[in-house]
Design an enzyme around this catalytic site. Structure first.
Site, mmCIF file in Angstrom:
data_model
loop_
_atom_site.group_PDB
_atom_site.id
_atom_site.type_symbol
_atom_site.label_atom_id
_atom_site.label_comp_id
_atom_site.label_asym_id
_atom_site.label_seq_id
_atom_site.Cartn_x
_atom_site.Cartn_y
_atom_site.Cartn_z
ATOM 1 N N HIS A 41 4.803 -0.051 0.050
ATOM 2 C CA HIS A 41 5.541 -0.767 1.095
ATOM 3 C C HIS A 41 4.616 -1.778 1.766
ATOM 4 C CE1 HIS A 41 3.795 2.907 2.794
ATOM 5 N NE2 HIS A 41 3.714 2.277 3.973
ATOM 6 N N HIS A 76 0.847 -1.190 0.000
ATOM 7 C CA HIS A 76 0.000 0.000 0.000
ATOM 8 C C HIS A 76 0.884 1.242 0.000
ATOM 9 C CE1 HIS A 76 1.135 -0.474 4.196
ATOM 10 N NE2 HIS A 76 0.868 0.806 4.379
ATOM 11 N N ASP A 135 0.875 5.395 1.545
ATOM 12 C CA ASP A 135 0.270 6.134 2.650
ATOM 13 C C ASP A 135 -0.438 7.375 2.145
ATOM 14 O OD1 ASP A 135 1.214 4.293 4.462
ATOM 15 O OD2 ASP A 135 2.982 5.465 5.018
ATOM 16 N N ARG A 185 7.470 -8.382 15.971
ATOM 17 C CA ARG A 185 7.968 -7.096 15.491
ATOM 18 C C ARG A 185 6.991 -5.998 15.899
ATOM 19 N NH1 ARG A 185 7.051 -4.127 10.613
ATOM 20 N NH2 ARG A 185 8.718 -2.604 10.270
#
Length: 386
Positions: free
Chosen positions: A313, A256, A258, A323
């Site tokens: 990303h 996607h 941002d 994570r």
């Protein structure tokens, strides 16, 4: 982030029942609903590369040209010597870990409404995919104190008497409650301090990037006195990508862009972030202690008339270590009209995009997702998105 942006989410709710959100720690096999193939995401199996994202020292005397080159060629870069205290980054990581390690039923106390912005839940982009993501998130807009109260509730104090130790029990309950309240305030202060540092850093990076193109303060009418963009709005997105039994077939967050001017990300010591470039494929962004990752958002792409790409990303998962990441999503005032800067437009480079506000762009993104830039580009430059 004011009520006008809230209107966008009210008009475009995401219908994802929280009853489907699992306790990731209890799963030993990947459910079918979490198993991804190229049919679910065209870039799922795209080639990977050993290329590296540009790494920039903000104390470098040539920092403006380096930031500009990274924005033009990659749309993303890593930074060091950024001025955000390492102690604050550690506090944010600890807070994020503490939040996501809470039992599921506690996190659901602060669940984000379908038409809301703040709180616990899955990423809004989940509604564009048939498969579920191996991740959970928590969005902070403004003060997080109300949501934090739901996560770490201060239970009603009960005062009682008994013949053996009644006073001890009462003092213990009061002491525990004082500790919880103090921790809530401390956590909220961490968020506030983090946002203040990120706002300053985002403004600095914005001027470095635009300055590399010859843009000056006078070229942007909405830059406030002192060029600090105080009218800008932002959200903080906390993310958790749990240990996954079959990481090669799962997806933490699919590809996607941002819907921001700029996003600044801090990640813990576990790799997972990848950025995409057409000529090289997926590039993993390894965590470097104390560094931050910056990526160009859709609105900065529009503002620069396409000169800075808004980078695709995603986040992958692994089977060894959880994570955590903390994203600062920075944008303009919600009703401010954004269009290619006049200084970057000429007869040979006509405006590629119409004028629109962040609120209008978010509404477009809620419908057209990763095709939003292509969609609005089809409008004549003199048009406005309604």
């Amino acid at each position: 982030m004011n009520s006008t942006l809230s209107d966008v989410f009210i008009s475009h709710p995401i219908h994802i029942p929280f009853s489907n959100l699992p306790d990731f720690t209890s799963l030993r096999h990947l459910p079918d609903s979490y198993t991804w193939t190229p049919k679910d995401d065209l870039l799922f199996s795209a080639s990977a590369s050993d290329e590296s994202l540009p790494f920039i020292d903000l104390s470098d005397p040539h920092v403006a040209s380096r930031v500009g080159h990274a924005c033009t060629t990659w749309g993303a870069f890593q930074i060091t010597n950024h001025g955000v205290p390492s102690r604050l980054l550690d506090d944010m990581e600890f807070l994020t870990g503490s939040l996501f390690r809470l039992p599921v039923h506690r996190k659901l106390n602060a669940a984000r409404r379908e038409d809301g912005i703040s709180g616990y839940g899955v990423a809004r982009i989940a509604s564009f995919f048939n498969k579920q993501m191996w991740s959970e998130g928590f969005t902070v807009v403004g003060s997080p104190l109300d949501d934090f109260h739901k996560l770490w509730p201060v239970h009603h104090l009960k005062y009682w008497k008994n013949k053996a130790g009644g006073r001890t029990k009462r003092l213990y309950v009061v002491s525990v409650s004082v500790v919880i309240v103090s921790q809530l305030i401390f956590n909220s202060e961490i968020i506030q301090e983090y946002e203040e540092h990120m706002q300053k850093l985002a403004a600095k990076l914005m001027w470095l990037a635009l300055g590399s193109l010859g843009v000056e303060e006078k070229d942007i009418e909405w830059a406030s006195p002192g060029s600090d963009f105080r009218g800008a709005q932002a959200a903080i997105q906390l993310n958790h990508y749990p240990i996954c039994p079959e990481p090669d077939r799962a997806m933490g967050l699919p590809a996607h862009t941002d819907s921001t001017l700029m996003t600044i990300l801090y990640q813990n010591n576990t790799a997972g972030l990848q950025v995409y470039r057409d000529d090289v494929g997926w590039v993993t962004v390894p965590p470097v202690p104390g560094s931050l990752v910056v990526n160009v958002g859709d609105l900065l792409h529009i503002l620069t008339n396409g000169m800075f790409p808004s980078v695709l990303h995603r986040a992958r998962v692994n089977h060894l270590q959880s994570r955590f990441s903390m994203a600062y999503l920075w944008g303009p005032p919600s009703d401010l009209m954004i269009s290619p800067l006049p200084k970057l437009v000429d007869p040979l480079h006509p405006p590629l995009y119409p004028s629109l506000s962040w609120k209008q762009y978010l509404a477009t993104k809620a419908t057209h997702f990763n095709q939003s830039l292509s969609f609005i580009r089809n409008y004549r430059s003199s048009d406005q998105i309604s």
